[in-house]
Design an enzyme around this catalytic site. Structure first.
Site: not given
Length: 328
Positions: A118, A140, A144
């Site tokens: 991402s 989050y 990643k």
């Protein structure tokens, strides 16, 4: 050469489009999904195997028994605001399950993988290139970034051909009407704004109007989900170097604010989107954009559906078709 590809999260939004793109290129596909957020109805291309990445033994057996020779890893949790409230779950699922997958690959001898990362790893960044220092703003995004680092180390030690695709907000739906965005509940801006426009929500909640942006709302790059799917196929098919992690940004290199998206939907549908203004959400950067020049030059990737109106039209068409029963 045709590959036999395991797509984790293959019954999800991006994963189902990746499965279709791979099949149309002549590859054999197994969609692997626990259906916690995915839908069997979206696994229209390839064969669906219902399973969980936490079951390392079953995963290893599947890779071996099916003679898998490449993996596209999309499964995982993906909501920054939720990750701030539930960091342990995000680190367990996004990092722990990735390690299970990578261990199974190592045990069986699968050495080609594309990881769905991402651009949120950049944090607050404009026109970032792949060499920019990541500054993730949420668990989050950190999950990643951590998986990228793990994969880089493993690729170097195991001589894997590994790719991380850092992409922006996936939007739109399959132009053929077969696939699209289907979350319960739906968290993303474009489908929620369309729901508000159709009267299915009393109003669209907009989180924050005091960001340091021209209109005070967050700015994001949006990329058509079918263009993202094409990039995953190219990342598998290109002769990229083994023994390292190759990183590519994917986006249209144009940012739209939340209000830009609302105005575009109002123009496309000829109606008003009611707005409910609320406070900022934790973990949301004000603006993020990045250069996709490397993906264009190395992968030959070219977004073919960059117009925001097309993303809105295809998203609306899929939502309406789902209400009437999925297209057969």
């Amino acid at each position: 050469m045709a590959l036999k590809v395991l797509v984790t999260g293959g019954a999800g939004y991006v994963g189902s489009h990746v499965c279709k793109a791979l099949c149309l290129r002549g590859h054999q596909v197994i969609a692997f999904d626990n259906l916690s957020t995915g839908h069997a109805e979206l696994a229209r291309y390839g064969r669906l195997v219902v399973g969980d990445l936490q079951d390392a033994d079953a995963l290893t057996a599947l890779l071996r028994d099916e003679s898998i020779n490449a993996v596209v890893h999309l499964a995982g949790r993906c909501y920054p605001a939720e990750s701030v409230r539930q960091p342990l779950i995000y680190y367990r699922d996004n990092i722990g399950h990735a390690l299970n997958l990578f261990q199974a690959m190592a045990d069986v001898g699968v050495r080609r993988v594309v990881f769905s990362s991402s651009c949120s790893v950049y944090g607050h960044a404009l026109n970032a290139t792949e060499t920019a220092t990541p500054e993730p703003q949420s668990p989050y995004a950190r999950s990643k970034w951590i998986v990228e680092q793990l994969l880089s180390d493993i690729a170097g030690a195991q001589q894997w051909t590994a790719v991380a695709l850092r992409y922006f907000n996936a939007a739109g739906a399959d132009p053929d009407g077969e696939l699209g965005e289907w979350h319960e509940p739906e968290p993303h801006l474009i489908p929620r704004a369309l729901m508000a426009a159709r009267g299915e929500l009393p109003a669209l909640a907009v989180h924050g109007r005091d960001y340091p942006t021209p209109d005070g709302t967050c700015i994001r790059d949006y990329c058509h989900v079918s263009d993202l799917a094409d990039a995953h196929v190219l990342a598998l098919e290109q002769a990229l170097p083994a023994g390292e992690l190759s990183v590519f940004n994917l986006g249209n290199e144009r940012g739209y604010s939340v209000l830009d998206i609302i105005r575009a939907i109002e123009a496309e549908l000829g109606c008003t989107v009611p707005i409910d203004w609320s406070a900022r959400r934790p973990g949301d950067p004000a603006a993020v954009s990045a250069s996709s020049a490397k993906a264009r030059a190395v992968l030959g990737w070219q977004p073919r559906r960059a117009n925001i109106s097309e993303m809105i039209r295809t998203a609306q068409a899929f939502a309406l078709s789902r209400q009437q029963g999925l297209k057969t």
